[in-house]
Design a protein around this motif. Structure first.
Motif, mmCIF file in Angstrom:
data_model
loop_
_atom_site.group_PDB
_atom_site.id
_atom_site.type_symbol
_atom_site.label_atom_id
_atom_site.label_comp_id
_atom_site.label_asym_id
_atom_site.label_seq_id
_atom_site.Cartn_x
_atom_site.Cartn_y
_atom_site.Cartn_z
ATOM 1 N N LYS A 25 -2.997 10.414 -10.716
ATOM 2 C CA LYS A 25 -1.629 9.898 -11.029
ATOM 3 C C LYS A 25 -0.962 9.391 -10.179
ATOM 4 C CE LYS A 25 -1.209 12.392 -15.683
ATOM 5 N NZ LYS A 25 -0.709 13.402 -16.384
ATOM 6 N N LEU A 26 -0.715 10.175 -9.071
ATOM 7 C CA LEU A 26 -0.013 9.680 -7.897
ATOM 8 C C LEU A 26 -0.510 8.623 -7.271
ATOM 9 C CD1 LEU A 26 1.111 13.168 -6.252
ATOM 10 C CD2 LEU A 26 2.594 11.241 -6.946
ATOM 11 N N GLY A 27 -1.847 8.893 -7.220
ATOM 12 C CA GLY A 27 -2.606 7.647 -6.512
ATOM 13 C C GLY A 27 -2.263 6.323 -7.143
ATOM 14 N N LYS A 28 -2.287 6.116 -8.499
ATOM 15 C CA LYS A 28 -2.156 4.986 -9.268
ATOM 16 C C LYS A 28 -0.470 4.625 -9.009
ATOM 17 C CE LYS A 28 -5.399 5.755 -12.886
ATOM 18 N NZ LYS A 28 -5.286 6.082 -14.478
ATOM 19 N N ILE A 29 0.469 5.446 -8.885
ATOM 20 C CA ILE A 29 1.908 5.108 -8.516
ATOM 21 C C ILE A 29 2.002 4.774 -7.261
ATOM 22 C CG2 ILE A 29 4.274 6.143 -8.247
ATOM 23 C CD1 ILE A 29 3.271 8.137 -10.631
ATOM 24 N N PHE A 51 2.572 3.173 7.866
ATOM 25 C CA PHE A 51 1.152 3.516 7.249
ATOM 26 C C PHE A 51 0.406 2.137 7.180
ATOM 27 C CE2 PHE A 51 2.507 7.821 5.541
ATOM 28 C CZ PHE A 51 2.438 8.399 7.011
ATOM 29 N N CYS A 52 1.216 1.254 6.439
ATOM 30 C CA CYS A 52 0.628 -0.058 6.212
ATOM 31 C C CYS A 52 0.212 -0.918 7.389
ATOM 32 C CB CYS A 52 1.913 -0.716 5.257
ATOM 33 S SG CYS A 52 2.067 -0.236 3.657
ATOM 34 N N GLU A 68 -6.090 4.134 -0.256
ATOM 35 C CA GLU A 68 -6.388 5.861 -0.638
ATOM 36 C C GLU A 68 -6.114 6.563 0.447
ATOM 37 O OE1 GLU A 68 -8.105 8.937 -2.889
ATOM 38 O OE2 GLU A 68 -7.297 6.927 -3.432
ATOM 39 N N GLU A 69 -6.150 6.072 1.861
ATOM 40 C CA GLU A 69 -5.845 6.941 2.949
ATOM 41 C C GLU A 69 -4.302 6.769 2.981
ATOM 42 O OE1 GLU A 69 -9.588 5.797 6.032
ATOM 43 O OE2 GLU A 69 -8.034 4.307 5.706
#
Length: 185
Positions: A25-29, A51-52, A68-69
């Motif tokens: 769920k956090l991954g989708k957000i 990070f980007c 994902e990372e």
């Protein structure tokens, strides 16, 4: 995080199942936020932008971090301080209250007196500078950390000295606990 999670992170427990579902769920957000940031072509001054913009050096062809990372890093940043701060606060309060019956010179009584004196000096204002004046409180926190170190500190015990070299060639020597004292005896 549970202590068992450090040793067996994929043990099939209900706790790990809930953790894994929450991670999805956090991954989708986070994926929506990361995609929006990258699509906007704006530069912000925050950790997400770092990070980007990050790229691998000397490995993986210098590619950018994947969503994902970045998600994994954001989750680590989000929860890193929460675990240790809540445990340290709880143990500090517990240990201070346990000394309450020792009288007016107890760590509890001294911390209360200090806080009342400092807060009277500043009124309703509270800042990091004001908290930094609370030496007795800081001593109580240090004692709680000494007596009850967070699990993350316990798990990072160096048993044998070693050296680590960065990709830029800088060498760091990591001593084992007590190794320096043993060498000088």
């Amino acid at each position: 995080m549970r202590p068992i999670s450090v040793i067996w992170p994929y043990l099939p427990t209900s706790f790990h199942k809930k953790r894994d579902q929450a991670r999805v769920k956090l991954g989708k957000i986070f994926a929506k936020v990361i995609q929006a940031r990258r699509a906007s072509n704006t530069k912000e001054e925050d950790v997400l932008q770092q990070f980007c913009d990050a790229r691998y050096q000397n490995v993986l062809g210098g590619r950018q971090l994947t969503e994902e990372e970045i998600t994994g890093l954001l989750i680590a940043v989000l929860f890193a301080g929460q675990h240790t701060s809540s445990i340290t606060s709880s143990w500090t309060g517990y240990e201070m209250i346990n000394t309450k019956k020792q009288g007016p010179q107890s760590p509890y009584a001294c911390a209360i007196e200090e806080q009342q004196r400092i807060l009277a000096k500043y009124g309703n204002e509270l800042s990091m500078d004001i908290l930094a004046e609370m030496d007795t409180l800081h001593l109580n926190i240090q004692e709680a950390l000494r007596m009850h170190p967070p699990l993350i500190l316990v798990m990072r015990y160096v048993k044998h000295p070693f050296s680590a070299t960065t990709s830029r060639g800088r060498v760091y020597n990591i001593p084992a606990v007590g190794a320096t004292r043993q060498q000088h005896q």
